[in-house]
Every structure is written in structure tokens, then in C-alpha cells.
Design a protein around this motif. Structure first.
Motif, PDB file in Angstrom:
ATOM      1  N   VAL A   2       0.840  -1.197   0.000  1.00 31.06           N
ATOM      2  CA  VAL A   2       0.000   0.000   0.000  1.00 31.06           C
ATOM      3  C   VAL A   2       0.878   1.251   0.000  1.00 31.06           C
ATOM      4  N   ALA A   3       0.243   2.409  -0.149  1.00 29.29           N
ATOM      5  CA  ALA A   3       1.001   3.659  -0.185  1.00 29.29           C
ATOM      6  C   ALA A   3       1.902   3.803   1.033  1.00 29.29           C
ATOM      7  N   ASN A   4       1.385   3.406   2.193  1.00 26.80           N
ATOM      8  CA  ASN A   4       2.164   3.552   3.423  1.00 26.80           C
ATOM      9  C   ASN A   4       3.250   2.492   3.581  1.00 26.80           C
ATOM     10  N   SER A   5       3.379   1.582   2.611  1.00 25.26           N
ATOM     11  CA  SER A   5       4.549   0.705   2.622  1.00 25.26           C
ATOM     12  C   SER A   5       5.818   1.510   2.403  1.00 25.26           C
ATOM     13  N   LEU A   6       5.681   2.668   1.761  1.00 31.35           N
ATOM     14  CA  LEU A   6       6.828   3.496   1.407  1.00 31.35           C
ATOM     15  C   LEU A   6       7.114   4.603   2.408  1.00 31.35           C
ATOM     16  N   THR A   7       6.111   5.030   3.169  1.00 29.52           N
ATOM     17  CA  THR A   7       6.226   6.292   3.900  1.00 29.52           C
ATOM     18  C   THR A   7       7.111   6.210   5.132  1.00 29.52           C
ATOM     19  N   ASN A   8       7.610   7.372   5.502  1.00 28.33           N
ATOM     20  CA  ASN A   8       8.586   7.569   6.567  1.00 28.33           C
ATOM     21  C   ASN A   8       7.896   7.526   7.930  1.00 28.33           C
ATOM     22  N   ASP A   9       8.411   6.720   8.845  1.00 29.01           N
ATOM     23  CA  ASP A   9       7.829   6.671  10.189  1.00 29.01           C
ATOM     24  C   ASP A   9       8.650   7.459  11.213  1.00 29.01           C
ATOM     25  N   SER A  10       9.496   8.375  10.737  1.00 30.14           N
ATOM     26  CA  SER A  10      10.204   9.257  11.669  1.00 30.14           C
ATOM     27  C   SER A  10       9.186  10.145  12.391  1.00 30.14           C
ATOM     28  N   LEU A  11       9.479  10.450  13.644  1.00 26.93           N
ATOM     29  CA  LEU A  11       8.566  11.273  14.432  1.00 26.93           C
ATOM     30  C   LEU A  11       8.808  12.752  14.158  1.00 26.93           C
ATOM     31  N   THR A  12       7.781  13.544  14.448  1.00 30.23           N
ATOM     32  CA  THR A  12       7.883  14.987  14.285  1.00 30.23           C
ATOM     33  C   THR A  12       8.795  15.585  15.343  1.00 30.23           C
ATOM     34  N   ASP A  13       9.153  16.846  15.147  1.00 34.18           N
ATOM     35  CA  ASP A  13      10.086  17.525  16.045  1.00 34.18           C
ATOM     36  C   ASP A  13       9.629  17.478  17.496  1.00 34.18           C
ATOM     37  N   TRP A  14       8.367  17.696  17.746  1.00 38.70           N
ATOM     38  CA  TRP A  14       7.781  17.401  19.046  1.00 38.70           C
ATOM     39  C   TRP A  14       6.300  17.132  18.841  1.00 38.70           C
ATOM     40  N   GLY A  15       5.652  16.536  19.846  1.00 39.06           N
ATOM     41  CA  GLY A  15       4.245  16.197  19.724  1.00 39.06           C
ATOM     42  C   GLY A  15       3.986  14.734  19.415  1.00 39.06           C
ATOM     43  N   GLY A  16       5.024  13.997  18.968  1.00 39.80           N
ATOM     44  CA  GLY A  16       4.851  12.562  18.761  1.00 39.80           C
ATOM     45  C   GLY A  16       4.204  12.173  17.455  1.00 39.80           C
ATOM     46  N   GLY A  17       3.985  13.112  16.535  1.00 37.83           N
ATOM     47  CA  GLY A  17       3.384  12.804  15.242  1.00 37.83           C
ATOM     48  C   GLY A  17       4.374  12.126  14.317  1.00 37.83           C
ATOM     49  N   VAL A  18       3.963  11.959  13.064  1.00 32.03           N
ATOM     50  CA  VAL A  18       4.748  11.143  12.142  1.00 32.03           C
ATOM     51  C   VAL A  18       4.921  11.855  10.808  1.00 32.03           C
ATOM     52  N   ALA A  19       6.062  11.629  10.170  1.00 29.88           N
ATOM     53  CA  ALA A  19       6.470  12.402   8.998  1.00 29.88           C
ATOM     54  C   ALA A  19       6.171  11.656   7.698  1.00 29.88           C
ATOM     55  N   TYR A  20       4.911  11.304   7.483  1.00 31.05           N
ATOM     56  CA  TYR A  20       4.534  10.625   6.239  1.00 31.05           C
ATOM     57  C   TYR A  20       5.115  11.328   5.006  1.00 31.05           C
ATOM     58  N   SER A  21       5.035  12.652   4.970  1.00 31.83           N
ATOM     59  CA  SER A  21       5.324  13.407   3.750  1.00 31.83           C
ATOM     60  C   SER A  21       6.802  13.735   3.566  1.00 31.83           C
ATOM     61  N   ASP A  22       7.638  13.302   4.477  1.00 30.19           N
ATOM     62  CA  ASP A  22       9.091  13.399   4.275  1.00 30.19           C
ATOM     63  C   ASP A  22       9.581  12.039   3.794  1.00 30.19           C
ATOM     64  N   THR A  23       9.206  11.716   2.575  1.00 25.74           N
ATOM     65  CA  THR A  23       9.526  10.408   2.011  1.00 25.74           C
ATOM     66  C   THR A  23      10.143  10.603   0.634  1.00 25.74           C
ATOM     67  N   LEU A  24      11.287   9.984   0.412  1.00 22.84           N
ATOM     68  CA  LEU A  24      11.951  10.035  -0.886  1.00 22.84           C
ATOM     69  C   LEU A  24      11.830   8.683  -1.587  1.00 22.84           C
ATOM     70  N   VAL A  25      11.634   8.730  -2.905  1.00 16.88           N
ATOM     71  CA  VAL A  25      11.473   7.519  -3.697  1.00 16.88           C
ATOM     72  C   VAL A  25      12.152   7.684  -5.058  1.00 16.88           C
ATOM     73  N   GLN A  26      12.253   6.596  -5.761  1.00 22.45           N
ATOM     74  CA  GLN A  26      12.573   6.598  -7.179  1.00 22.45           C
ATOM     75  C   GLN A  26      11.412   5.920  -7.907  1.00 22.45           C
ATOM     76  N   VAL A  27      11.180   6.297  -9.143  1.00 20.53           N
ATOM     77  CA  VAL A  27      10.148   5.674  -9.966  1.00 20.53           C
ATOM     78  C   VAL A  27      10.817   5.145 -11.223  1.00 20.53           C
ATOM     79  N   ARG A  28      10.524   3.901 -11.547  1.00 19.38           N
ATOM     80  CA  ARG A  28      11.088   3.307 -12.762  1.00 19.38           C
ATOM     81  C   ARG A  28      10.040   2.414 -13.421  1.00 19.38           C
ATOM     82  N   ARG A  29      10.299   2.069 -14.663  1.00 22.27           N
ATOM     83  CA  ARG A  29       9.381   1.197 -15.380  1.00 22.27           C
ATOM     84  C   ARG A  29       9.342  -0.173 -14.710  1.00 22.27           C
ATOM     85  N   ALA A  30       8.135  -0.718 -14.593  1.00 21.52           N
ATOM     86  CA  ALA A  30       7.983  -2.037 -13.959  1.00 21.52           C
ATOM     87  C   ALA A  30       8.608  -3.111 -14.833  1.00 21.52           C
TER      88      ALA A  30
END
Length: 722
Positions: A694-722
Motif C-alpha cells: 500500500v502507499a504507506n509501505s513506502l512512507t517515513n515513520d520518523s517522528l515529528t520535532d515534538w508532539g509525537g506525530g509522524v512524517a509521512y510526507s518526508d519520504t523520498l522515492v525513485q520511480v522506474r518502469r515495472a
């Protein structure tokens, strides 16, 4: 009138039992409210046919009298009857008979299910201690009892590990509180008085659709609209450049740099509200020094937004009165997520926007609607042993279940899941999957459908839907608290969340009276100032909010800002004590274009996982035949330049890859994204994806600076032909 938090407004007079239309017809109307994790919390009516042996819900429509939603429901909830009557509903307890993940179950009785659960939980507690038991729930149903109910009491009494529920919302409150002292903000419909509305990181037309008429009314009265988002969303398409509107598209995770440059311009040009700053803030001189070198040109290099655009934005926000800065969930999902909200909250203080009706910062009214809930009386933390059990962050459930996050020496051996589908909703999903596959983990899931998470359960228990249980819904996007009345009896052998934990308490031989309180008692414990009879009769009550529409209109005297200084803290001693910067600061996410160079070289594209479907929400509805298929199938969206450089065209099959996992998806070429940014929409289940990831197989589980949240959108990827 007795009511929510004291003074309230009834939506209509009460004569008899207004919530059910008493008539000789076999059809009756029952009133309720949507329970989903959405700011709109729409009122609805259910038409029930009583002509048969059991009542049957035959129609569900928006309640035309509801003060906020006014009769309109979204495409998800319009078909809620189909969801309730789906042939795929879990209606009986089931035991796993195949491998974990295969989704192979046999029907068993409630007695057998409860006996097995009670025996296994006692064994885990006796062998490994109570902290080896983990409750896992979230906002799948945000109603009072369904979300908080008797589960807290049950696990507190057992001494189970506590769960930090921080996927969404907590980071926002943590950030804003360091500036304003609380999460209080402008009630969104007050923007009808605004002359400039800045929608920052919120796709209002899709995810907050009932607020859009308010914005349109303000625009008809001369207000201008600025939309700031890394995606050219449906809301951005509403920008009318000829009317002075603008769309600004920064790179993901760089918004703080733009805010710092805005404050630089506001201070440099002397368009601050000097009087308001002097009377109601601390730390202005520190802030002035901190932003002195954040010129628009410097911000432009970070954000990818022209310096002239940043400068014009700053001037507009400072010189247009009233100006409202409206945001929602998305911006918190970065490692600098708390700082985003801490920084954004400083801007209205510099400009004195809190003086004006329709001015200030707007995000959630949970501060107002939930302030009358006595959460301690409901959850009963006093039942916990001393010292209090450990707390585990739900954002890191993969690490928790695989021995990371400090749990290697004290693993979780049993988990009960309700109101959640973590295998789809939590980042780094493949790590969570590996944890759920453990043979020594006993998992119970209370659900309406066999979700991706439920496929890994040892026992699956049937859960009621919103039309099968009484509850009270506290919205976070408007002020109308609504009573949800059960329209029909629980289908099959399904039970509500509160009834589940009462049954478990009995099965485990727990005689603490608080664990057996019925729903009426739970409501009264939680809402000591609310007249429940009045709420049921009136259908909804308006939570208290300042009569002049200004949440911080007169912050002196008896109503100071609830910070240690009693003022807006542009510089914060509390943050310094936490090891965070005293003043707003931009720290580039490590997994991003300004972060680790080696990671960026291997994975050069920023991945966003937006909620952009109109027919499903988070992980709900995607599996239903008139919802998921109507949205097509999962895809990776990218601009033409990024597709061309990879020899990809619209409709080609691609692989989105990083060190965590891969996702196969069709390419969708569009003009909505900047070069270097791609998107895989969130919410599809494993079965919808070609490779089962799923989409979240790729996403970053690093925590936020404070508050205990999660950094879904700080995720780097590459895209290539299947």
C-alpha cells in the motif's frame, strides 16, 4: 438552560420526542451524525421501516435542518446503508484457521470467542506482565463512546501498555500551544467576515466541503483567496487570478522558510501591529533578529517559490483586514510539523489579526467542543497501577511489534485493535506486517469488515455501525455537538465498542464496577455539565464560543493567553527546556531535497500520499463496490518532465521504490505536481495494489520535532518502469 459547558444555543424548540417522528406509518425517521475523521461531522436522518419482525434502515440522507451541513452528505456517506447491509459485513465472531494474513476464518460463538480471549490475555499477563498487552485504536469512529468509551477503563485496570495516539492532530496542538498556549483557533465559519482567506495545506473543496459555501460568501463580499499547497488541488483550481486570488506551490516540507521570510518582510516594512505586539506578546526582539536574514530571496531558494511571490504574500497578509489563515491536517506530517504550526501561529500576533472578527489562525474548534468532556471521569486513569505503565507510540507500531522502539526486552504479546486499520494507515507498513505475522503475538480485531489488519487476527469480533448504536459526536470542524440515535438493532451478533469491553471484563472475571457501567452512565460520567435529555431532544447543541466571534478578541484582564507568560510567546522558554529552538526556525527534513545527499541521490523524488478520493476516507469504503471501483485503481502521479526522463508515459506500469518497500502502480501524468514531486494516493487496501503493498509501505515513520506525530510526507522515492 443547562447544557454544554454552561450557556448553549438550542437549534430548535423541543415538544415531545423530536428525534423520532411519531406517526402511524411503519416508516419513522431517526436522527444522527456522521462519525468519520472529517471536520464536517454532518447531520443525517435514517428512514426506518418497522413493518417487519425487525426494524430495517431503508434510507439515509443529510439532515436539512443541521446548522452546518444543511442536508448535504458526501459521496462516501450517501451510501452508508449499503455499507451497513453489505454482504461482506462481519456479523459473527470468527477464529483464524489459516496462516496469518490469509484471511481464513471459521465462525465461532461469542462464548467461545470470549473464553479464548480471556484465557490468552490472562496467560500473557501471568507470563509476561500486563505491559505485554497493547490496546490499539484510533479515529475510525470519532463518537464519544466509540472512541473513548469503556476501553480506557478496561486497559487501565489491567495495567496494559498505554498507546500514544498521535498519527494526526497531536502535533498541531503541540505546535500551536508553544505560541498561543492552547489549540484554540478561529471558528471556520467566522471567515464569512474575512477579506483575505489563506488556505494553507488544506484541500477545502474536497476534505472540508461544507465550509466552502462560507468561503464563497466571503468572496462574494469582496474577499480574496490564496491557496498554498504542494499539489494543485481541486481547491487550487477555484483560484480566480482576475479577482486577485493566487495559488502558491512550495516544495513539500519547506513552508516554514516561506513563513520566516514573510515575517522578515512584515517587520522590515513596519507593517506590524506595534500596539498589539507590545500588549500581548513576548519575544518580539528575539524573533526580529531570528528572521533578519530570512529574505524572500533566501526563502525562494528553499521553497522553489519566486521571491516576489513571497514578498507579495507577506504584504497582503499584513495589510488586509481581516485576514484568516486556515489550515488542516496535512502540514503536520513532516519532521518539522510542530514547528510549522508554532510558526504559522506567530503571524496573526505580528499583524494584530486577532483584533478583527474573521481574523487570525483557524484549524480546529476541538478546544471549544471537547472542553466540556471530563476525560478522566470517562477513561479512569486512576485505575492504573503505580508507577504508570509504559506508553508506546502508535506511529511506530511496526517497530513496537518487531522489537524496536525499546520493546526488544519487553515485547508486546497481545494486541486488541478497534476503530483502526493500522496495516493501511500507519507508515512503514511492511514493518507492521512483519510484526503482525509473529506466531507469538495474539491479536484480536473488532471490526465491521475483514480489513487488511483483520486478516492477521487470531480472533475477529463483529462491530456495529453508527446507525446501530447511541452515541454523541463532538466535531472538530464546527461547533454543533450532535446526538446519534441508534436507528436499528445491532445486525447479526455485532456489538458496540463499549459492549465489547463490558463482555471482556465479565469473561476475565474483573469485578471493578467501573468496567461494567452502561452507556448512559458512561455519558453522564463524561459530560457532567450536559443535559443529556435536552441533547437527545434537540438533536444538537452549540458548544460555547465567544459571542463576538473572536477567540482572542480581548486577551487582557481575565482572558490572557494560556501560556506561562499570559501572552503570545514569539520566543518560548518551554521550547528551550525541551531542547528546541526558542524562536521559529526552519530545519530541513532529513529525508527531503535539502536533507541527506546520499539518500537524495538514490531516491530523488519527494513522495506525497494525499487523501484525494471523494468516495472513500482514509481506509474506509475503498473495498466497497460502489466506492473503490468508482475511483479507478491505485496510481502514481507525476509531471511530464519526470515521466519523460524515465521513459514513462500515461498508463504505463511503474514501480515506486525506496529502502522500505516497493509499490507497483500505473503512471498518471498531470500538471498538478512540480518536477521532483510524485504522489500515490492513500487509502487503497492491499488487494487493490498489484504487488499487495500500500502507499504507506513506502512512507517515513520518523517522528515529528515534538508532539509525537509522524512524517509521512518526508519520504523520498525513485520511480522506474515495472
Amino acid at each position: 438552560m443547562a447544557g454544554i459547558g454552561g450557556s448553549v444555543t438550542c437549534a430548535r424548540p423541543y415538544s415531545g420526542r423530536m428525534s423520532i417522528d411519531e406517526s402511524p406509518s411503519p416508516l419513522r425517521t431517526v436522527h444522527g451524525a456522521c462519525h468519520h475523521d472529517c471536520p464536517d461531522t454532518c447531520g443525517w436522518t435514517v428512514t426506518v421501516d418497522d413493518s417487519g419482525p425487525l426494524p430495517v434502515a431503508v434510507k439515509l440522507r443529510g439532515d436539512a435542518d443541521h446548522p452546518f451541513s444543511q442536508g448535504e452528505l458526501c459521496p462516501k456517506v450517501n451510501r452508508f446503508i449499503d455499507r451497513a447491509h453489505s454482504p461482506d459485513r462481519v456479523l459473527h465472531p470468527m477464529r483464524r484457521v489459516g496462516p496469518k494474513g490469509a484471511g481464513e476464518f471459521e465462525r465461532i460463538s461469542w462464548d467461545d470467542a470470549l473464553a479464548e480471549i480471556a484465557s490468552r490475555l490472562h496467560d500473557v499477563i501471568d507470563t509476561h506482565g500486563p505491559e505485554a498487552l497493547l490496546p490499539y485504536s484510533d479515529a475510525g469512529n470519532q463518537s464519544l463512546l466509540s472512541m473513548f468509551g469503556s476501553g480506557g477503563r478496561f486497559f487501565h485496570h489491567l495495567g496494559a501498555s498505554q498507546l500514544e495516539r498521535a498519527l494526526c492532530g497531536v502535533t498541531v496542538g503541540a505546535g500551536v500551544s508553544m505560541t498561543n498556549g492552547s489549540g484554540a483557533s478561529l471558528e471556520a465559519t467566522e471567515m464569512v467576515h474575512s477579506k483575505l482567506i489563506v488556505l494553507w495545506g488544506t484541500n477545502t473543496r474536497l476534505t472540508n466541503r461544507h465550509l466552502w459555501p462560507t468561503i464563497e460568501a466571503a468572496r462574494a463580499d469582496g474577499a480574496r483567496l490564496i491557496v498554498i499547497d504542494p499539489i494543485r488541488t481541486l481547491t487550487a483550481e477555484a483560484v480566480d487570478v482576475d479577482a486577485g486570488d493566487r495559488f502558491i506551490q512550495p516544495l513539500p516540507g519547506t513552508d516554514i522558510a516561506m513563513m520566516l521570510a514573510m515575517m522578515h518582510v512584515i517587520i522590515r516594512d513596519g507593517v506590524t501591529d506595534h500596539e498589539w505586539i507590545a500588549e500581548h506578546t513576548v519575544g518580539f526582539d528575539e524573533l526580529r533578529v531570528a528572521v533578519a536574514d530570512w529574505t524572500p530571496e533566501r526563502a525562494a531558494e528553499v521553497c522553489g517559490v519566486e521571491a516576489s511571490v513571497v514578498e507579495a504574500l507577506a504584504v497582503d497578509v499584513a495589510t488586509t483586514r481581516p485576514t484568516a489563515l486556515r489550515t488542516l491536517i496535512g502540514p503536520e506530517h513532516h519532521t518539522n510539523g510542530a514547528m510549522f504550526f508554532r510558526t504559522l501561529a506567530c503571524i496573526p500576533a505580528l499583524t494584530g489579526a486577532w483584533r478583527d472578527r474573521g481574523g487570525g489562525y483557524s484549524r480546529s474548534v476541538g478546544h471549544w467542543t471537547e472542553s466540556q468532556i471530563d476525560m478522566d471521569a470517562l477513561a479512569r486513569p486512576d485505575l492504573m497501577p503505580s508507577p504508570a505503565p509504559r506508553t508506546l507510540n502508535m506511529s511506530r507500531i511496526g517497530e513496537v511489534l518487531t522489537g524496536g522502539d525499546g520493546t526488544a526486552e519487553q515485547p508486546v504479546h497481545a494486541m486488541i485493535v478497534w476503530n483502526a486499520n493500522p496495516l493501511v494507515t500507519v507508515p512503514n507498513a511492511e514493518l507492521t506486517r512483519r510484526g503482525l505475522e509473529r506466531d507469538d503475538l495474539f491479536t484480536v480485531v473488532h471490526e465491521q469488515f475483514v480489513t487488511d489488519t483483520a486478516r492477521y487476527a487470531d480472533i475477529v469480533l463483529p462491530a456495529t455501525t453508527q446507525i446501530e448504536a447511541d452515541d454523541i459526536v463532538f466535531p472538530w470542524g464546527h461547533l454543533w455537538v450532535t446526538y446519534n440515535e441508534a436507528a436499528i438493532l445491532p445486525m447479526g451478533e455485532s456489538v458496540s465498542n463499549t459492549e465489547l469491553f463490558r463482555r471482556l471484563a465479565t469473561a476475565m472475571g474483573l469485578d471493578e464496577p467501573a468496567l461494567h457501567a452502561d452507556d448512559e452512565a458512561l455519558m453522564r460520567d463524561a459530560l457532567p455539565t450536559v443535559d443529556l435529555a435536552e441533547l437527545r431532544a434537540a438533536k444538537w447543541l452549540r458548544a460555547p464560543y465567544p459571542a463576538d466571534g473572536r477567540p482572542f478578541g480581548d486577551p487582557g484582564g481575565d482572558t490572557p493567553f494560556p501560556t506561562p507568560s499570559g501572552r503570545v510567546e514569539l520566543a518560548s522558554d518551554a521550547l528551550e527546556q525541551m531542547g528546541q529552538p526558542r524562536v521559529p526556525t526552519f530545519v530541513a527534513p532529513a529525508e527531503g531535497p535539502h536533507g541527506d545527499a546520499a539518500t537524495l541521490a538514490e531516491f530523488p523524488l519527494q513522495l506525497l500520499t494525499p487523501k484525494q478520493h471523494s468516495r472513500f476516507l482514509n481506509s474506509s469504503y475503498a473495498q466497497l463496490p460502489k466506492h473503490g471501483p468508482a475511483e479507478g485503481s491505485p496510481f502514481v502521479e507525476m509531471c511530464a518532465a519526470d515521466a519523460d526522463s524515465r521513459s514513462l508515459a500515461d498508463g504505463d506500469l511503474a514501480v515506486v521504490v525506496n529502502a522500505r518497500s516497493t509499490v507497483e502502480a500505473e503512471v498518471r501524468v498531470s500538471e498538478r505536481l512540480r518536477p521532483g514531486v510524485v504522489a500515490v494516493p492513500f487509502g487503497w487496501w492491499m488487494a487493490h495494489h498489484r504487488d499487495g503493498h500500500v502507499a504507506n509501505s513506502l512512507t517515513n515513520d520518523s517522528l515529528t520535532d515534538w508532539g509525537g506525530g509522524v512524517a509521512y510526507s518526508d519520504t523520498l522515492v525513485q520511480v522506474r518502469r515495472a
